[in-house]
Design a protein around this motif. Structure first.
Motif, PDB file in Angstrom:
ATOM      1  N   GLU A 250      16.094   1.160  15.401  1.00 49.01           N
ATOM      2  CA  GLU A 250      14.682   1.458  15.363  1.00 49.01           C
ATOM      3  C   GLU A 250      14.086   0.802  15.835  1.00 49.01           C
ATOM      4  O   GLU A 250      14.672  -0.880  15.812  1.00 49.01           O
ATOM      5  CB  GLU A 250      13.957   1.496  13.807  1.00 49.01           C
ATOM      6  CG  GLU A 250      14.923   3.177  12.444  1.00 49.01           C
ATOM      7  CD  GLU A 250      14.181   2.851  12.074  1.00 49.01           C
ATOM      8  OE1 GLU A 250      14.489   3.723  10.834  1.00 49.01           O
ATOM      9  OE2 GLU A 250      13.763   1.964  10.593  1.00 49.01           O
ATOM     10  N   THR A 251      13.139   0.299  16.526  1.00 42.95           N
ATOM     11  CA  THR A 251      12.297  -0.272  17.087  1.00 42.95           C
ATOM     12  C   THR A 251      10.701  -0.968  16.236  1.00 42.95           C
ATOM     13  O   THR A 251       9.824  -0.578  15.764  1.00 42.95           O
ATOM     14  CB  THR A 251      12.596  -0.643  18.682  1.00 42.95           C
ATOM     15  OG1 THR A 251      11.258   0.825  18.835  1.00 42.95           O
ATOM     16  CG2 THR A 251      13.442   0.017  19.314  1.00 42.95           C
ATOM     17  N   LEU A 252      10.552  -1.936  16.301  1.00 44.29           N
ATOM     18  CA  LEU A 252       9.594  -2.757  15.567  1.00 44.29           C
ATOM     19  C   LEU A 252       7.860  -2.158  16.844  1.00 44.29           C
ATOM     20  O   LEU A 252       8.062  -2.375  18.223  1.00 44.29           O
ATOM     21  CB  LEU A 252       8.802  -4.120  15.957  1.00 44.29           C
ATOM     22  CG  LEU A 252       7.440  -4.879  15.300  1.00 44.29           C
ATOM     23  CD1 LEU A 252       7.788  -4.890  13.704  1.00 44.29           C
ATOM     24  CD2 LEU A 252       7.311  -6.610  15.809  1.00 44.29           C
TER      25      LEU A 252
ATOM     26  N   TYR B 147       8.978  -0.443  11.719  1.00 44.28           N
ATOM     27  CA  TYR B 147      10.192   0.054  12.463  1.00 44.28           C
ATOM     28  C   TYR B 147      10.493   1.461  13.009  1.00 44.28           C
ATOM     29  O   TYR B 147       9.914   2.329  11.234  1.00 44.28           O
ATOM     30  CB  TYR B 147      11.320  -0.492  12.387  1.00 44.28           C
ATOM     31  CG  TYR B 147      11.367  -1.813  12.101  1.00 44.28           C
ATOM     32  CD1 TYR B 147      12.223  -2.523  13.901  1.00 44.28           C
ATOM     33  CD2 TYR B 147      10.948  -2.981  11.659  1.00 44.28           C
ATOM     34  CE1 TYR B 147      11.736  -4.227  13.982  1.00 44.28           C
ATOM     35  CE2 TYR B 147      10.590  -4.524  11.371  1.00 44.28           C
ATOM     36  CZ  TYR B 147      11.217  -4.635  13.008  1.00 44.28           C
ATOM     37  OH  TYR B 147      11.413  -6.110  12.965  1.00 44.28           O
TER      38      TYR B 147
ATOM     39  N   GLU C  79       5.958  -4.805   8.516  1.00 43.13           N
ATOM     40  CA  GLU C  79       6.710  -4.990   9.790  1.00 43.13           C
ATOM     41  C   GLU C  79       6.855  -3.077   9.785  1.00 43.13           C
ATOM     42  O   GLU C  79       7.519  -2.608   8.745  1.00 43.13           O
ATOM     43  CB  GLU C  79       7.621  -5.604  10.035  1.00 43.13           C
ATOM     44  CG  GLU C  79       7.408  -7.380  10.526  1.00 43.13           C
ATOM     45  CD  GLU C  79       8.148  -7.837  11.180  1.00 43.13           C
ATOM     46  OE1 GLU C  79       8.780  -7.758  12.115  1.00 43.13           O
ATOM     47  OE2 GLU C  79       9.270  -7.657  10.168  1.00 43.13           O
TER      48      GLU C  79
ATOM     49  N   TRP D  57      11.972   6.110   9.867  1.00 47.01           N
ATOM     50  CA  TRP D  57      10.736   4.737  10.513  1.00 47.01           C
ATOM     51  C   TRP D  57      11.325   4.065   9.414  1.00 47.01           C
ATOM     52  O   TRP D  57      11.764   4.660   7.599  1.00 47.01           O
ATOM     53  CB  TRP D  57       9.369   5.515  10.152  1.00 47.01           C
ATOM     54  CG  TRP D  57       8.841   5.990   9.054  1.00 47.01           C
ATOM     55  CD1 TRP D  57       8.755   6.934   8.788  1.00 47.01           C
ATOM     56  CD2 TRP D  57       8.441   5.416   7.813  1.00 47.01           C
ATOM     57  NE1 TRP D  57       7.956   7.800   7.584  1.00 47.01           N
ATOM     58  CE2 TRP D  57       8.258   6.991   7.111  1.00 47.01           C
ATOM     59  CE3 TRP D  57       8.516   4.685   7.161  1.00 47.01           C
ATOM     60  CZ2 TRP D  57       7.857   6.732   5.672  1.00 47.01           C
ATOM     61  CZ3 TRP D  57       7.814   3.790   5.877  1.00 47.01           C
ATOM     62  CH2 TRP D  57       7.574   5.419   5.063  1.00 47.01           C
TER      63      TRP D  57
ATOM     64  N   VAL E 143      16.960  -6.292  10.690  1.00 49.50           N
ATOM     65  CA  VAL E 143      15.974  -6.148  12.040  1.00 49.50           C
ATOM     66  C   VAL E 143      17.352  -5.120  12.580  1.00 49.50           C
ATOM     67  O   VAL E 143      17.333  -4.317  13.433  1.00 49.50           O
ATOM     68  CB  VAL E 143      15.627  -7.134  13.116  1.00 49.50           C
ATOM     69  CG1 VAL E 143      15.527  -6.744  14.254  1.00 49.50           C
ATOM     70  CG2 VAL E 143      13.844  -7.117  12.180  1.00 49.50           C
TER      71      VAL E 143
END
Length: 103
Positions: free
Chosen positions: A48-50, A65, A63, A72, A39
């Motif tokens: 990138e974020t969740l 991201y 998940e 992505w 992460v």
């Protein structure tokens, strides 16, 4: 269309879980590491974020991201905290869902 996507994601997740059951195979097929390290890498290198998470079974989660640039990454994480990148790409697009639309 959504059902087809769910089937594809389920198949992908099952393939990742099978590889995670055999550490040597997982290292050959996927990029795996401790969840927090993956992460952190996705955030620092790709911004990138969740954006989505789903339970695969009692042993793993999926998940997604995503970055504003459109990059992505999909991760599968097992109960021991090991995450594997199963897919990554460009041009992610979030499509609004019409509650009345049939899929």
């Amino acid at each position: 269309m959504a059902r087809k996507l769910i089937r594809i994601l389920t198949g992908t997740a099952l393939m990742a879980l099978a590889a995670m059951a055999h550490p040597a195979a997982a290292q050959q097929m996927f990029n795996c590491a401790e969840h927090s390290k993956v992460v952190e890498f996705l955030g620092s290198h790709y911004s990138e974020t969740l954006v989505a998470v789903g339970l695969i079974n009692e042993g793993a989660i999926l998940e997604v991201y995503v970055a504003a640039s459109g990059s992505w990454t999909m991760l599968v994480t097992n109960v021991s905290g090991r995450s594997c990148v199963v897919f990554a790409g460009q041009n992610w697009e979030t499509v609004p869902v019409d509650p009345g639309a049939k899929t």
